[in-house]
Scaffold this motif. Sequence first.
Motif: not given
Length: 500
Positions: A189-202
């Motif tokens: 399971t990947v937890f991401e603070a932003q609403s869209v995954p991808g980090g700096l890539l997006v």
Amino acid sequence: MTREREQPTEPTPTPPATGKEQYAWLELSRATPPKRSPTERLADFLEVYGCYDEATAREQAHRCVQCPEPMCVQACPLENRIPEWLLLTAEGQFLEAAALSRATSNMPEICARICPQDRLCEGACILDGKSDPVAIGAIERFLNEYAFAHGVTDSASVAPNGRRVAVVGSGPGGLACADELAKRGYAVTVFEAQSVPGGLLVNGIPAFKLEKGVVERRIDFLRHRGVVFRTGVWIGKDITLKELQRHFEAVFLACGAQQARPLDIPGADLKGVLQALPFLVEKNSDLPLAMPKTDVAGRRVVVLGGGDTAMDCLRTALRCGAKATVCLYRRDEANMPGSRTEYDNAVEEGAEFQFLTNPIALEGNGDGQVTQVRCVRMQLGAPDATGRRRPLALPNSEFRVLADVVLVAYGFDPTPFPADSDFAQIARHPWGGMVVDEQFMTRLPGVFAGGDLIRGPALVVEAVRDARQAALAIDRYLACRPAGGASPSADAVRAARAQP
Ligand SMILES: Cc1cc2nc3c(=O)[nH]c(=O)nc-3n(C[C@H](O)[C@H](O)[C@H](O)COP(=O)(O)OP(=O)(O)OC[C@H]3O[C@@H](n4cnc5c(N)ncnc54)[C@H](O)[C@@H]3O)c2cc1C
Ligand code: SF4
């Protein structure tokens, strides 16, 4: 935002060997992939480069001399098996070549687009100097686009091994670790603070270098493999470390380095002075931001700094209609840390660079709006501890540069966790990077970390390398421990997030 991608056709038959293949580079120059004109690309945020066609990819792969000890492999952080897949490409065996490229990389189509190849694989190519280096990045891109177009990318999920790992952060580090673990049967399971995954890539790297659709396709690929993404969850605030450890047998932290370094000169608080990353996020993504929008149309934009972020700011501002963009950098052109190719592209698009220039103060008008940057000229002195020549101010060299907007691109520090969270107990270096051992494990057993969080601002390919090695270490770590832990339900995550 994504253009219709090239649809490579079936491989062409292998030409008969002539024995002259090793010298193909003497007769064949390096070909640039299709490149849009500056006028065309300034009108949108689409990628600058297109893909080779099959014939060009084969010809260009033929330029490789197949060195017995290939320096390009050593210079690639992933030790990609470059000469092997170049040989297969030259023979027209594109799917086999792509499979080999995937064997050492979790996102070859992304690295191919944004690695600074001139400093990595291509910079080490033996042809560099005699001729131009083999176009490794462009061929890697062609191969992997070819594989996607033919639906041959090995995204199938494997039999579950019954064990659970949490990944925090969905940038390249988090994605690569999730991929490697899912390939070994882990429920990730990947937890991401932003609403869209991808980090700096997006959220950082502009679409003219890497279109969002390319990243979305890679994330869909991971979902297909069985990786679960929980976005909008801020670990350390919504969920504690203790809770994560209750539900998962190991944790991989890939929270990046997105804490902007402040500008420490007079006038830094004037209106119109902004940090680079929020500006890039506003202009390049649909993420909601808790700040007013910045209008640069018809205005003079000055960018402070000389790395990838600075160049991305200049080029983004130009696409948003800036009247002029000027980069102020305290070292010279040869010592700029950013990619050479992206620097050339920025110049083509109309960005100006003032090297050996250091801002010492920002000046404003009666409304507190920035109007100019006071600068001094620099010269390079003796090398410092890092081996780079130290910039020194030239006496009596002050001058001013007009500015309506100033973007600060002085780099980033590793992302902190809230001081009151139980993640704050994890040891950090004095400069903010998380401390890990050679197995990428933090001082807390079972908690691993990688990417920009442990090394400071670096490269996508380096985050991928850390993540691959950490995934292997997690696999070894769990192999000698009994299985346990239960996955948190969506309700549990919601309940945790609702807590004050
Ligand atoms: C403007 C810009 C341009 C760049 N251009 C290039 C380039 O051309 N080529 C290149 O190779 N590199 C480039 N880089 C560097 C590259 O983007 C980074 O090195 C790379 O993204 C690091 O990957 P990462 O996974 O460690 O972190 P990131 O990509 O930063 O991802 C970290 C993720 O963790 C999430 N997160 C943080 N804290 C938490 C938390 N507590 N809970 C949940 N989620 C959390 C963040 O929201 C983020 O999504 C660029 C960087 C910037 C800023
Ligand atoms: S991953 Fe980057 S450094 Fe390695 S071969 Fe591809 S483009 Fe070159």
